[in-house]
Design a protein around this motif. Structure first.
Motif, short mmCIF file in Angstrom:
data_model
loop_
_atom_site.label_atom_id
_atom_site.label_comp_id
_atom_site.label_asym_id
_atom_site.label_seq_id
_atom_site.Cartn_x
_atom_site.Cartn_y
_atom_site.Cartn_z
N CYS A 87 0.79 -1.24 0.00
CA CYS A 87 0.00 0.00 0.00
C CYS A 87 0.82 1.28 0.00
N GLY A 88 2.14 1.18 0.15
CA GLY A 88 2.99 2.36 0.11
C GLY A 88 3.10 3.13 1.42
N SER A 89 2.50 2.62 2.49
CA SER A 89 2.56 3.29 3.79
C SER A 89 3.92 3.04 4.45
N PRO A 90 4.30 3.88 5.42
CA PRO A 90 5.54 3.66 6.16
C PRO A 90 5.47 2.35 6.95
N LEU A 91 6.61 1.73 7.14
CA LEU A 91 6.70 0.50 7.92
C LEU A 91 7.35 0.77 9.26
N HIS A 92 7.06 -0.07 10.23
CA HIS A 92 7.72 0.02 11.53
C HIS A 92 8.27 -1.35 11.90
N TYR A 93 9.08 -1.37 12.92
CA TYR A 93 9.76 -2.58 13.38
C TYR A 93 9.03 -3.19 14.56
#
Length: 70
Positions: free
Chosen positions: A37-43
């Motif tokens: 979806c192109g959204s930011p990712l987190h860990y």
């Protein structure tokens, strides 16, 4: 069953082995975007010690739920 539920069922607990690992892995995840979806990712990190020590670092999208180890 979600990936997170599977990890918990396998004996993993949430968290990185050290604060430094969490910081580094968090920086790596933050530099990527979700391929769906192109959204930011987190860990998110998960570790277990039984029967041996294992650590899994995941990149996770809060928007669409995409996740994978890295």
């Amino acid at each position: 069953m979600t990936l997170f539920e599977e990890l918990i069922a396998l004996g993993y607990r949430y968290g990185a082995p050290t604060p430094q690992a969490a910081e580094i892995d968090g920086q790596v995840a933050a530099q990527q975007v979700c391929p769906r979806c192109g959204s930011p990712l987190h860990y998110e990190g998960y570790q277990r010690t039984d029967p041996r020590y294992e650590y899994i670092a995941l990149i996770v999208c809060s928007h669409c739920g995409y996740s994978r180890p890295f």
